[in-house]
Design an enzyme around this catalytic site. Structure first.
Site, PDB file in Angstrom:
ATOM      1  N   HIS A   1      -1.806  -5.474   1.375  1.00  0.00           N
ATOM      2  CA  HIS A   1      -3.097  -6.130   1.107  1.00  0.00           C
ATOM      3  C   HIS A   1      -2.836  -7.515   0.539  1.00  0.00           C
ATOM      4  CE1 HIS A   1      -7.160  -6.851  -0.460  1.00  0.00           C
ATOM      5  NE2 HIS A   1      -6.518  -7.394  -1.493  1.00  0.00           N
TER       6      HIS A   1
ATOM      7  N   THR B   1      -5.417  -7.816  10.543  1.00  0.00           N
ATOM      8  CA  THR B   1      -5.757  -6.548   9.872  1.00  0.00           C
ATOM      9  C   THR B   1      -5.269  -5.338  10.662  1.00  0.00           C
ATOM     10  OG1 THR B   1      -7.703  -7.565   8.860  1.00  0.00           O
ATOM     11  CG2 THR B   1      -7.692  -5.157   9.009  1.00  0.00           C
TER      12      THR B   1
ATOM     13  N   LYS C   1       0.834  -1.206   0.000  1.00  0.00           N
ATOM     14  CA  LYS C   1       0.000   0.000   0.000  1.00  0.00           C
ATOM     15  C   LYS C   1       0.874   1.264   0.000  1.00  0.00           C
ATOM     16  CE  LYS C   1      -3.832  -2.305   2.409  1.00  0.00           C
ATOM     17  NZ  LYS C   1      -4.802  -2.204   3.537  1.00  0.00           N
TER      18      LYS C   1
ATOM     19  N   TYR D   1     -12.312  -2.273  -3.226  1.00  0.00           N
ATOM     20  CA  TYR D   1     -12.816  -2.329  -1.853  1.00  0.00           C
ATOM     21  C   TYR D   1     -14.347  -2.306  -1.799  1.00  0.00           C
ATOM     22  CZ  TYR D   1      -8.206  -1.885   0.380  1.00  0.00           C
ATOM     23  OH  TYR D   1      -6.923  -2.111   0.841  1.00  0.00           O
TER      24      TYR D   1
ATOM     25  N   GLU E   1      -9.731  -9.942  -7.786  1.00  0.00           N
ATOM     26  CA  GLU E   1      -8.738  -8.870  -7.654  1.00  0.00           C
ATOM     27  C   GLU E   1      -7.637  -8.985  -8.708  1.00  0.00           C
ATOM     28  OE1 GLU E   1      -7.675  -9.208  -3.492  1.00  0.00           O
ATOM     29  OE2 GLU E   1      -9.644  -8.487  -2.854  1.00  0.00           O
TER      30      GLU E   1
ATOM     31  N   ARG F   1       2.619  -6.882   9.113  1.00  0.00           N
ATOM     32  CA  ARG F   1       1.924  -5.830   9.868  1.00  0.00           C
ATOM     33  C   ARG F   1       2.398  -5.769  11.310  1.00  0.00           C
ATOM     34  NH1 ARG F   1      -3.947  -7.469   7.313  1.00  0.00           N
ATOM     35  NH2 ARG F   1      -3.953  -6.023   5.547  1.00  0.00           N
TER      36      ARG F   1
ATOM     37  N   PHE G   1     -15.555   3.557   7.452  1.00  0.00           N
ATOM     38  CA  PHE G   1     -14.188   3.941   7.074  1.00  0.00           C
ATOM     39  C   PHE G   1     -13.953   3.897   5.563  1.00  0.00           C
ATOM     40  CE2 PHE G   1     -14.181  -0.590   8.257  1.00  0.00           C
ATOM     41  CZ  PHE G   1     -13.666  -1.183   7.111  1.00  0.00           C
TER      42      PHE G   1
ATOM     43  N   ARG H   1      -1.889 -14.397   3.835  1.00  0.00           N
ATOM     44  CA  ARG H   1      -2.652 -13.774   4.937  1.00  0.00           C
ATOM     45  C   ARG H   1      -1.930 -13.991   6.271  1.00  0.00           C
ATOM     46  NH1 ARG H   1      -6.859 -10.270   3.964  1.00  0.00           N
ATOM     47  NH2 ARG H   1      -7.803 -10.943   5.909  1.00  0.00           N
TER      48      ARG H   1
HETATM   49  P1  DAT Z   1      -7.761  -6.988   5.374  1.00  0.00           P
HETATM   50  O1  DAT Z   1      -6.968  -5.907   4.679  1.00  0.00           O
HETATM   51  O2  DAT Z   1      -6.962  -7.635   6.478  1.00  0.00           O
HETATM   52  O3  DAT Z   1      -8.361  -7.983   4.412  1.00  0.00           O
HETATM   53  P2  DAT Z   1     -10.438  -5.875   5.632  1.00  0.00           P
HETATM   54  O4  DAT Z   1     -10.739  -6.470   4.301  1.00  0.00           O
HETATM   55  O5  DAT Z   1     -11.388  -6.173   6.747  1.00  0.00           O
HETATM   56  O6  DAT Z   1      -8.970  -6.260   6.129  1.00  0.00           O
HETATM   57  O7  DAT Z   1     -10.362  -4.281   5.505  1.00  0.00           O
HETATM   58  C1  DAT Z   1      -9.749  -3.705   4.368  1.00  0.00           C
HETATM   59  C2  DAT Z   1      -8.911  -2.550   4.833  1.00  0.00           C
HETATM   60  O8  DAT Z   1      -9.742  -1.545   5.399  1.00  0.00           O
HETATM   61  C3  DAT Z   1      -7.901  -2.878   5.943  1.00  0.00           C
HETATM   62  O9  DAT Z   1      -6.714  -3.417   5.426  1.00  0.00           O
HETATM   63  C4  DAT Z   1      -7.704  -1.554   6.588  1.00  0.00           C
HETATM   64  C5  DAT Z   1      -9.057  -0.878   6.464  1.00  0.00           C
HETATM   65  N1  DAT Z   1      -9.850  -1.051   7.686  1.00  0.00           N
HETATM   66  C6  DAT Z   1     -10.421  -2.182   8.150  1.00  0.00           C
HETATM   67  N2  DAT Z   1     -11.071  -1.975   9.299  1.00  0.00           N
HETATM   68  C7  DAT Z   1     -10.919  -0.653   9.572  1.00  0.00           C
HETATM   69  C8  DAT Z   1     -11.349   0.209  10.623  1.00  0.00           C
HETATM   70  N3  DAT Z   1     -12.086  -0.257  11.623  1.00  0.00           N
HETATM   71  N4  DAT Z   1     -10.977   1.514  10.572  1.00  0.00           N
HETATM   72  C9  DAT Z   1     -10.235   1.999   9.548  1.00  0.00           C
HETATM   73  N5  DAT Z   1      -9.800   1.242   8.524  1.00  0.00           N
HETATM   74  C10 DAT Z   1     -10.133  -0.054   8.534  1.00  0.00           C
HETATM   75 MG    MG Z   2      -9.858  -7.798   3.017  1.00  0.00          MG
END
Ligand code: DAT
Ligand code: MG
Length: 148
Positions: free
Chosen positions: A115, A91, A9, A49, A126, A102, A57, A85
């Site tokens: 990601h 996350t 990212k 996304y 994707e 991370r 968010f 993963r």
């Molecule tokens: P991941 O990237 O582990 O697959 P995700 O798909 O649930 O996680 O979310 C996508 C992205 O969104 C994540 O990498 C960071 C952001 N994100 C997730 N939860 C968040 C939150 N509570 N506040 C701010 N950003 C968030």
């Molecule tokens: Mg995700």
């Protein structure tokens, strides 16, 4: 052989972590089959996304992912989707184990560096979103018989 979509990212690029992240997947024995350094458009970010479009968010997430260049990749290997993963960590970097990307480099969920696709379905979706078929390179590695 399974494939997954991985992206360093904008925060990871700015912090000079591209090489480290690529190196971790190389040393694991995964094969790089595609890579490109790009700035994501608003439209692509919203598609990528899409599953989060109703989350509070979402706006912040799209702003962040379009805020600077990313390094997008496709990696191939045995169970590569779940292995990536695991190597990325939770996350929220605050919950991610030491030794994960991370866990080693991140502090907050908004800037979690990397990601990786979370399922076979999202990997297929994707990869198609970011790469044309002819941008994915099939090639043999002589070492592969010692890896899987
Ligand atoms: P991941 O990237 O582990 O697959 P995700 O798909 O649930 O996680 O979310 C996508 C992205 O969104 C994540 O990498 C960071 C952001 N994100 C997730 N939860 C968040 C939150 N509570 N506040 C701010 N950003 C968030
Ligand atoms: Mg995700």
């Amino acid at each position: 052989m399974e494939r997954t979509f991985v992206m360093v990212k904008p925060d990871g690029v700015q912090r000079g972590l591209v090489g480290d992240i690529v190196s971790r997947f190389e040393r694991k024995g995964f094969k790089l089959v595609g890579g490109k350094f790009i700035t994501i458009s608003q439209e692509l970010a919203e598609k990528h996304y899409g599953e989060h479009k109703d989350k509070p968010f979402f706006g912040e997430l799209v702003d962040f992912i379009t805020s600077g260049p990313v390094f997008a990749m496709v990696w191939e290997g045995e169970n590569v989707i779940s292995a990536v993963r695991t190597m990325m960590g939770a996350t929220n970097p605050a919950d991610a184990a030491p030794g994960t990307i991370r866990g080693d480099y991140g502090q907050t969920v908004a800037m979690n560096i990397v990601h990786g696709s979370d399922s076979k379905e999202s990997a297929a979706r994707e990869i198609k979103l970011f790469f044309a078929e002819d941008e994915l390179i099939s090639y043999d590695q002589t070492i592969s018989k010692w890896i899987s």
